[in-house]
Scaffold this active site. Structure first.
Site, short mmCIF file in Angstrom:
data_model
loop_
_atom_site.label_atom_id
_atom_site.label_comp_id
_atom_site.label_asym_id
_atom_site.label_seq_id
_atom_site.Cartn_x
_atom_site.Cartn_y
_atom_site.Cartn_z
N ASP A 52 9.05 18.06 8.94
CA ASP A 52 8.75 17.58 7.59
C ASP A 52 7.24 17.58 7.35
O ASP A 52 6.68 16.65 6.78
CB ASP A 52 9.33 16.19 7.37
CG ASP A 52 9.38 15.82 5.88
OD1 ASP A 52 9.39 16.75 5.05
OD2 ASP A 52 9.43 14.63 5.55
N CYS A 100 -4.84 4.11 7.15
CA CYS A 100 -5.59 5.30 6.75
C CYS A 100 -6.11 5.16 5.32
O CYS A 100 -5.65 4.32 4.55
CB CYS A 100 -4.72 6.54 6.88
SG CYS A 100 -4.14 6.82 8.56
N ILE A 129 9.02 -0.76 2.99
CA ILE A 129 7.78 -1.08 2.28
C ILE A 129 6.65 -1.12 3.29
O ILE A 129 6.81 -1.63 4.40
CB ILE A 129 7.88 -2.42 1.53
CG1 ILE A 129 9.09 -2.40 0.57
CG2 ILE A 129 6.61 -2.70 0.74
CD1 ILE A 129 9.30 -3.71 -0.16
N SER A 165 11.26 5.43 2.17
CA SER A 165 12.56 5.72 1.58
C SER A 165 13.48 4.51 1.69
O SER A 165 13.49 3.82 2.71
CB SER A 165 13.20 6.91 2.29
OG SER A 165 12.40 8.06 2.15
N ASP A 223 4.87 10.33 9.87
CA ASP A 223 6.24 10.47 9.40
C ASP A 223 7.10 11.26 10.37
O ASP A 223 7.32 12.46 10.23
CB ASP A 223 6.27 11.14 8.03
CG ASP A 223 7.66 11.03 7.39
OD1 ASP A 223 8.59 10.62 8.07
OD2 ASP A 223 7.78 11.33 6.19
N ILE A 233 0.82 -1.22 0.00
CA ILE A 233 0.00 0.00 0.00
C ILE A 233 0.85 1.26 0.00
O ILE A 233 0.32 2.36 0.02
CB ILE A 233 -0.97 0.02 1.19
CG1 ILE A 233 -0.21 -0.03 2.51
CG2 ILE A 233 -1.95 -1.12 1.10
CD1 ILE A 233 -1.11 0.12 3.73
N TYR A 275 5.31 2.87 -0.31
CA TYR A 275 6.76 2.71 -0.21
C TYR A 275 7.33 3.86 0.62
O TYR A 275 6.93 5.01 0.47
CB TYR A 275 7.41 2.71 -1.59
CG TYR A 275 7.07 1.52 -2.44
CD1 TYR A 275 7.71 0.30 -2.25
CD2 TYR A 275 6.09 1.60 -3.42
CE1 TYR A 275 7.39 -0.80 -3.02
CE2 TYR A 275 5.76 0.50 -4.20
CZ TYR A 275 6.42 -0.69 -4.01
OH TYR A 275 6.10 -1.78 -4.77
#
Length: 1072
Positions: free
Chosen positions: A774, A728, A668, A664, A801, A660, A662
């Protein structure tokens, strides 16, 4: 095993040499074959068409029944390229720009209009199924900075309306937009309709077309028209520069030679761009050169019962037919400069060698066509003393953008869904498809889906659309039945185009078909043998690999994996760092999926993209082995079970092979189930256990909040760490830029409420002394609460993130040197991050600007990114600092534009006030997250009404004659708040009711506040007609006044915040 490998090596060599033979055979068959472009019945026709070309030294000739065509080497080897572009823009004008400096040289036809122009007889009747572009339904409304005394006239569309656009290429490609069907491309251009007219279409309406062509000979050195056929109106040339530059290597002012050109996905252009020039072409800077260019006007008039209901006018600029042959040879840029038109009316000059943008030329309107000016060898021999009008010395060649499309923009070339940008300039309504104008894929999507109801603003349809192609025009448009232009209709102006011209002679007759030649039989025999041995080799490789993998299945607590890591180590032993990727095939388990992180890292519907720092391979160094061992001991290994359906079970976690998203460098994200709950599972390589653990720690500290992504658990195998987090629906970027894909979700969202949730999540992080660093739309995830009992808000925003997040030390207000410099993503980084150099002379890390000033980098970096996200969300994908290429340059300069908020009325005024503070250049001038949450943008109507009444009560006690200093501050700049006389903005019934009780001064802010307060207190005593005008309490009542006077609330808020913030009655409005 050795014998198997020996056989494999032999088979590989055999296949290699077979392929060489195959290629040789194919080349031989191609060279010996002939192509029957013309048969005997068309011999005369072909010759007549070829006679259109001028009989020059390099013109094609027929020898022994074979048409000898010059090669590209013969045509262009001795040609010279004139040091200028000629640009035709969608507003109909012609411009010339210097190829080196980008400076405008001259312009012509500035009042022309090559787009789709609409005219309509005001006295004619217009069917409800048709829409005149100049006769939309109109309503008076006040928006943004347009105040009560200067209302803005806005046009609206309904479901019955159809809007027409044209793409200024290939004869004027027609598009139609309707709210029910979206944007549809029609299979017939305006040129086709003119050639087929007269014809009855669309409910028996009559289409009558005509065209008018004028040929101009232009002196390209100054833009003067030296001749015109037929003669007529003389056009004036506007000269910007009289002489071309002569310094070939000069760098244009403002050009950024270090700016890397990127495709719409954000990745750098492919380094395998091989479409380079084979010759060195001389750039001429001679003072005189003449070219021919044709201006063709296409007219279509639509009649219904003898009445004109619509006139369409399309103007096209083309070279003469003499130059068709030369265009077919023009397959690459002569001087490696490719001019690409952008939706924002700029022209980007790209170097095809270095893949860098060399110039960015601002235009008044988008470029429709860009021409190179080339002087051919035989034209150099023309006697200069002869009349220039009779002997044009150069030819115009369209720039070959199609040649570079697949290499420079692979995603556009492979994308099954085509996107088209639509807009209008004056009376020209134009479209630009990404296949003809690749940079329009960077444009924001049209925002018409943001609006509900029967009418939507006309300007909301302008932007990027996903094309709904249909084989028949008008097939799905309401009230417009399908039609076909009869195939037997052929206009006298129709032409047959020449076939593609190659470098080999083209025989007029083909006596030997390709299929009958002996070399063709050999070709197919060799192909059959090669394919057979390739299949054998493939299965041999599978057998060898399966024999190598089988022993792994017996090892305890491992998953059977065929990973490239071990093989890569043997091949590249001794390298300390490299990238790791996994392979995946349709029949293998999900651990073999190749990690291909995109620039934005969010290309799927249900995603959870988390950045992980750069991957390092396991090293053979003993110290590294010791470190790996200590890291793995942090968490006991779990029992890993490989299931028959391809999934993997790790304790109570089941991970499915469905990818669902990727992250960095090899991370995965899979769909999974944890304790009967659907989750997202991040699979991280064990080499980065320590870094992933730091992110987990931050998640554990902060996820006890409704607007922070929830962390469930972590599981570990011998090779991977599995991080289980909340699943999500999509992210904010998907929702805003792809509203059609999330139509149900989009319609259920209140955007202002969504922004409050995001800010609420950021406030939680800041309360924990965390700086996210970020924040961007891709890291704002959206989850749907299916149960109404969970929350009143159906859609929840989650901040995710934390790979770049940093926890500040006690009393620290800024970030550490080692983590500060590379923080953030392109377009969302604050100016102090982009321009600062870190000073290490202080424990609190400081940022020194280019001017030498010191600034702190702290929570303000998040506030800056949050302000950009607010603007992006409310405007349907726009950025306050401009387009993709100019964004960070404008951030560094502090250049922003919030004009797109004007169409949002009072909400736009409040949003502009808040966002302007949030994106301030100086971090110290940005508000804290608590101030953001308390801004009137997020107040409901009841709170707004209470605040205005409290302000009115407070100022009523002030001395009015003479006015107190506080009252003078209230009345300051009153014209921009309420206009010259606020009574002219109110409904007549309300004004009549006001006059019955007392007199009001229409120029005073205090008096309009008194009206609002008195009518609120005596609302039940008002006549029914006045209550209907004002609306229900509190929403309708408050909305009436704040929409009439959008600056009133903001004016009072700033006065209270700056002067009366310590008074108790206002603290509930200012304190969080």
């Amino acid at each position: 095993m050795k014998s198997l490998k020996g056989r494999l090596l032999f088979l590989r060599k055999f296949v290699f040499f077979s392929l060489l033979i195959l290629l040789f055979a194919h080349g031989a068959s191609s060279s010996s074959s002939s192509f029957n472009y013309f048969d005997k019945r068309t011999n005369g026709k072909a010759n007549n068409e070829l006679a259109l070309f001028s009989p020059t030294a390099d013109s094609p000739s027929s020898v022994d029944g074979v048409l000898e065509l010059p090669s590209a080497e013969n045509v262009f080897a001795e040609s010279s390229l004139y040091n200028a572009f000629i640009v035709a823009t969608v507003d109909g004008s012609l411009h010339s720009y210097d190829r080196i400096t980008g400076q405008e040289l001259w312009s012509l036809f500035t009042n022309a209009n090559p787009g789709l122009s609409y005219t309509k007889d005001e006295n004619s009747l217009l069917s409800s199924k048709f829409l005149s572009q100049s006769n939309f339904k109109s309503y008076n409304s006040t928006h943004g900075e347009f105040y009560s005394d200067s209302t803005l006239n806005i046009s609206y569309l309904s479901d019955d309306d159809t809007v027409w656009f044209v793409e200024p290429i290939d004869g004027g490609i027609l598009y139609a937009f309707n709210l029910q069907t979206g944007l549809v491309r029609l299979p017939h251009s305006i040129k086709d309709l003119v050639h087929a007219s007269p014809i009855r279409l669309l409910n028996n309406n009559v289409f009558v077309g005509s065209k008018n062509t004028t040929l101009f000979t232009i002196d390209v050195s100054n833009g003067d028209i030296v001749s015109q056929y037929p003669s007529g109106h003389r056009y004036e040339t506007h000269h910007s520069v009289h002489n071309l530059g002569t310094k070939r290597d000069s760098v244009p002012s403002g050009a950024d030679s270090d700016l890397s050109f990127k495709d719409p996905s954000g990745k750098k252009l492919s380094e395998s761009l091989d479409l380079l020039d084979d010759f060195n072409y001389q750039v001429t800077v001679s003072n005189k050169s003449f070219v021919d260019i044709a201006r063709t006007e296409y007219f279509i008039t639509i009649y219904s019962d003898s009445n004109v209901i619509l006139d369409l006018v399309y103007i096209d600029w083309t070279p003469t037919k003499n130059e068709i042959m030369y265009e077919s040879f023009h397959s690459s840029s002569f001087d490696s400069k490719l001019a690409l038109s952008s939706y924002d009316s700029s022209l980007h000059i790209v170097d095809t060698h270095s893949k860098f943008i060399k110039q960015n030329i601002p235009l008044m309107s988008p470029a429709a066509t860009v021409f190179d000016i080339v002087t051919l060898p035989h034209n150099k021999k023309i006697d200069k003393s002869q009349t220039p009008a009779k002997f044009p010395t150069s030819v115009l060649l369209r720039q070959p953008i199609d040649t570079y499309l697949e290499t420079m923009f692979p995603q556009i070339a492979r994308n099954k869904t085509e996107h088209v940008y639509i807009n209008h300039i004056g009376n020209a309504w134009f479209a630009m498809s990404e296949r003809h104008y690749p940079l329009v894929s960077l444009a924001p999507e049209a925002s018409f889906l943001y609006y509900n109801g029967f009418y939507i603003p006309l300007n909301s349809i302008f932007g990027l659309h996903s094309l709904m192609a249909t084989p028949k025009p008008f097939f799905a448009l309401p009230g417009l039945p399908g039609y076909d232009i009869p195939s037997y209709v052929e206009s006298e102006g129709s032409t047959k185009t020449l076939p593609s011209i190659g470098k080999k002679p083209i025989p007029l007759l083909d006596p030997n078909p390709i299929s009958s030649t002996p070399i063709s039989i050999t070709f197919w025999v060799i192909m059959f043998l090669s394919v057979s041995f390739t299949i054998v080799t493939f299965f041999s490789i599978l057998r060898i690999r399966s024999s190598e993998v089988r022993p792994l299945k017996s090892q305890k607590n491992t998953v059977s994996i065929n990973n490239k890591i071990d093989t890569s180590k043997r091949r590249r032993k001794g390298k300390r760092r490299k990238r790791v990727s996994d392979e995946h095939s349709a029949s293998s388990n999900f651990n073999e999926i190749e990690s291909q992180a995109s620039f934005e890292q969010n290309q799927t519907l249900d995603i959870l993209s988390e950045n992980i720092v750069e991957i390092q391979d396991k090293s053979t160094d003993p110290l590294q082995k010791s470190l790996d061992s200590s890291l793995k001991s942090h968490l006991p290994e779990a029992t890993v079970i490989q299931n028959t359906d391809g999934s993997v079970t790790v304790n109570s976690l089941t991970v499915y092979p469905e990818v669902i998203g990727y992250g960095s460098h090899g991370t995965i994200v899979y769909r999974g189930v944890y304790e009967d709950r659907e989750v997202a599972v991040k699979r991280v390589l064990m080499e980065f256990y320590d870094l992933a653990s730091r992110e987990i720690t931050l998640l554990q500290q902060s996820d006890n909040h409704p607007n922070i992504v929830r962390y469930y658990c972590k599981q570990k195998s011998d090779q991977f760490l599995y991080i289980v987090i909340e699943l999500c629906k999509c992210n904010l970027s998907d929702l805003i830029e792809k509203p059609i894909a999330y139509d149900d979700l989009f319609k259920s969202i209140d955007l202002v409420s969504l922004l409050y949730q995001i800010a609420f999540g950021v406030s939680h992080l800041h309360s924990l002394d965390l700086v996210h660093r970020d924040l961007k739309p891709q890291n704002i995830l959206l989850v749907v609460n299916n149960s109404p009992n969970l929350s009143k808000t159906r859609v929840r925003a989650l901040i995710s993130d934390f790979g770049l997040s940093k926890k500040l030390d006690f009393n620290q207000s800024s970030l550490r040197n080692t983590t500060f410099e590379a923080a953030g993503s392109y377009g969302w980084r604050s100016p102090e991050i982009l321009s600062g150099s870190l000073s290490q002379q202080s424990k609190e890390i400081q940022v020194k600007t280019r001017e030498g000033r010191i600034r702190q980098a702290s929570h303000a970096t998040d506030i800056f990114a949050l302000g950009c996200i607010f603007y992006y969300t409310l405007t349907g994908g726009m950025h306050p600092f401009g387009s993709h290429y100019d964004c960070e340059g404008n951030i560094l300069k502090g250049n922003y534009c919030l004009v797109h908020l004007q169409s949002l009325g009072e909400c736009g005024v409040l949003a502009a006030d808040l966002i302007e503070d949030m994106i301030a250049f100086e971090p110290s001038k940005r508000p804290t997250i608590e101030v953001v949450l308390n801004h009137p943008l997020f107040w409901d109507y009841a709170k707004k009404l209470d605040f205005l009444i409290d302000v009115s009560d407070r100022f009523e006690v002030e001395e009015r004659d003479p006015p107190s200093p506080l009252l003078q501050m209230l009345e300051n700049n009153s014209k921009s708040v309420i206009g010259e006389n606020w009574t002219t903005c109110l409904h007549s019934s309300l004004v009549d009711n006001l006059g019955k009780y007392r007199k009001y001064d229409g120029s005073k802010i205090l008096d309009i506040l008194r009206v609002l307060r008195n009518k609120r207190h005596h609302y039940q005593d008002l006549p029914e007609s006045v209550r209907r005008v004002l609306g229900d309490l509190p929403d309708g009542f408050t909305s009436y006044f704040v929409e009439k006077f959008p600056m009133l609330l903001l004016h009072c808020y700033h006065l209270v915040k700056d002067v009366l913030y310590e008074e108790s009655q206002f603290k509930r409005y200012l304190e969080y």
